[in-house]
Design a protein around this motif. Structure first.
Motif, short mmCIF file in Angstrom:
data_model
loop_
_atom_site.label_atom_id
_atom_site.label_comp_id
_atom_site.label_asym_id
_atom_site.label_seq_id
_atom_site.Cartn_x
_atom_site.Cartn_y
_atom_site.Cartn_z
N TYR A 102 -7.95 6.36 8.01
CA TYR A 102 -8.06 7.64 7.31
C TYR A 102 -9.49 8.17 7.30
O TYR A 102 -9.74 9.30 6.93
N HIS A 103 -10.44 7.29 7.65
CA HIS A 103 -11.85 7.63 7.43
C HIS A 103 -12.49 8.33 8.62
O HIS A 103 -13.55 7.93 9.10
N GLU B 40 0.84 -1.19 0.00
CA GLU B 40 0.00 0.00 0.00
C GLU B 40 0.87 1.24 0.00
O GLU B 40 1.86 1.30 0.70
N GLN C 115 -5.49 15.90 1.89
CA GLN C 115 -6.67 15.14 2.29
C GLN C 115 -6.41 14.03 3.30
O GLN C 115 -7.13 13.89 4.27
N TRP C 116 -5.44 13.19 3.05
CA TRP C 116 -5.21 12.05 3.93
C TRP C 116 -4.01 12.26 4.85
O TRP C 116 -3.60 11.36 5.55
N ASN D 249 -12.02 13.87 7.30
CA ASN D 249 -11.40 13.43 6.05
C ASN D 249 -12.44 13.00 5.03
O ASN D 249 -12.27 13.22 3.83
N LEU D 250 -13.50 12.36 5.50
CA LEU D 250 -14.52 11.89 4.57
C LEU D 250 -15.28 13.04 3.93
O LEU D 250 -15.57 13.02 2.73
N LEU E 24 -18.06 -1.33 1.05
CA LEU E 24 -17.12 -0.22 1.20
C LEU E 24 -16.31 -0.39 2.50
O LEU E 24 -15.10 -0.17 2.52
N HIS F 150 -8.17 6.27 -1.47
CA HIS F 150 -8.38 4.94 -0.90
C HIS F 150 -9.84 4.77 -0.62
O HIS F 150 -10.67 5.49 -1.15
N ALA G 113 -13.25 2.74 -1.30
CA ALA G 113 -13.69 2.25 -2.62
C ALA G 113 -13.77 3.38 -3.61
O ALA G 113 -14.77 4.07 -3.69
N PHE H 70 -13.88 -3.25 2.11
CA PHE H 70 -12.78 -2.84 1.24
C PHE H 70 -11.73 -2.06 2.03
O PHE H 70 -10.54 -2.33 1.95
N ALA H 71 -12.22 -1.09 2.82
CA ALA H 71 -11.29 -0.26 3.60
C ALA H 71 -10.61 -1.08 4.68
O ALA H 71 -9.40 -0.97 4.91
N TYR I 70 -18.13 8.17 -0.84
CA TYR I 70 -17.76 8.93 0.36
C TYR I 70 -18.98 9.34 1.15
O TYR I 70 -18.95 9.37 2.39
N GLN J 285 -20.01 6.25 3.08
CA GLN J 285 -19.07 5.95 4.15
C GLN J 285 -19.18 6.96 5.28
O GLN J 285 -19.07 6.61 6.46
N TRP K 261 -7.45 0.81 5.83
CA TRP K 261 -7.59 2.21 5.46
C TRP K 261 -8.61 2.98 6.30
O TRP K 261 -8.80 4.18 6.09
N ALA L 203 -10.02 -4.29 4.82
CA ALA L 203 -9.06 -5.28 4.31
C ALA L 203 -7.72 -4.64 3.96
O ALA L 203 -6.70 -5.31 3.86
N ARG L 204 -7.75 -3.33 3.72
CA ARG L 204 -6.52 -2.63 3.36
C ARG L 204 -6.03 -1.74 4.49
O ARG L 204 -5.11 -0.95 4.32
#
Lengths: 120, 120, 120, 120
Positions: free
Chosen positions: B25-26, A110, D47-48, B30-31, B13, A117, A119, B16-17, B77, B80, B22, B19-20
């Motif tokens: 960051y959410h 990553e 952003q991140w 930020n979103l 969604l 990032h 989806a 996905f986040a 977004y 999420q 991520w 599993a990585r």
């Protein structure tokens, strides 16, 4: 609940505009602008909040209402844009998630600061 | 199709986040920022187009794909954000439409330049 | 008038924030967010206007004031961002114009829908 | 350096557009849209990033160039908008700072989360 809710909401939005003779304003350019303005109003709510304050924004009834209201506005313009352009928003997102699952396979390296990032 | 698609999409969604790795960051801040950036990317597609060119943006496969892609990103977004904040996006919009039907009754004098219109 | 006005304005902005203990909020992330929010408020003024109405927005004292006010707000956050990051905004723009004069030589074939134009 | 730099930059921007026959695109509506898109591109850089990463964004030559470039783009559209609308951007900001010094006197109780602050 059914996904007809999205179609129902789009229909209600269209009827609302039609009954007030407001579709004249709903060109794609105007709708994307309106969407961006509402997105900025969402940003504004969080603008000066610390991460901690942001995390508890739904605990206060007034800010919770503001956030919910702006979410509704963003969704309203997004759905109306999709209606005008003939885009199925949920299908578009499902397709995007699938493409991203290919583009960003789990277990690959990553980027430290992912340009995008989630989806996307 | 069922409204479970919204819930399914939110679940995909989130997976996905997750599993990585991520989700870190959410944050809500930020979103909402990411949402506003995607909304601007939608605006950008139409930026220099005339009204006529805007109206036929879905006729060209390349621009149609760009628009659909950005719609998906905005929706990603938004959903999420709603997931993280515990907001039911469709219910929020339904409630907003109802409030607007009260605020802007049909037959009342419409402002010449409505500050907001459509279901807002 | 001198370009010191930019420096003077930056100084007055910094003093204004400092005197109210507001610099704590002026992180680069918050400043770029605030700038984007003000930019959206500018968009909002023009959102539903026709091209003709847009062209005469400065003829009405009330809308002229709104536009001028939002221009000031955008510039305020831009200059404060530059102050915090150590960017010379005017020099940055001068350099950009020069680079664009190379990238977009006069007389070369112009794209029908330029992705960007003007000095960008 | 003189404030003529702002006027000079506006002149160079106008000549750049004129030489390429691009003023046709520079309606107020299009310019405010373009400005908002560039502002979003600035947001996107940060952003991140964590607050710490944001604070050192100018230490890396590549991100420093990106930020400077987007600042230039935002300023370009702001100055072109002012040119088209006949607004003196620096004077507008100076006036705004003065009004804010009245609206937010030092020593009065500051809201914990100021809705707006800095010179706005």
């Amino acid at each position: 609940m059914t996904d007809l809710d999205v179609k129902q909401l789009q229909r209600r939005l269209a009827e609302f505009a039609s009954a007030r003779d407001w579709q004249q304003y709903h060109t794609p350019k105007n709708l994307v602008s309106a969407l961006s303005v509402e997105a900025a109003e969402l940003v504004e709510i969080f603008q000066w909040l610390t991460p901690e304050q942001s995390a508890s924004v739904m605990d206060d009834p007034e800010s919770a209402h503001r956030v919910t209201d702006e979410v509704a506005d963003v969704l309203a313009y997004l759905l109306q844009l999709c209606e005008v352009l003939g885009i199925d928003a949920l299908a578009a997102l499902a397709g995007k998630i699938e493409r991203n699952e290919q583009r960003f396979p789990v277990g690959s390296a990553e980027p430290k600061i992912p340009r995008r990032h989630s989806a996307e």
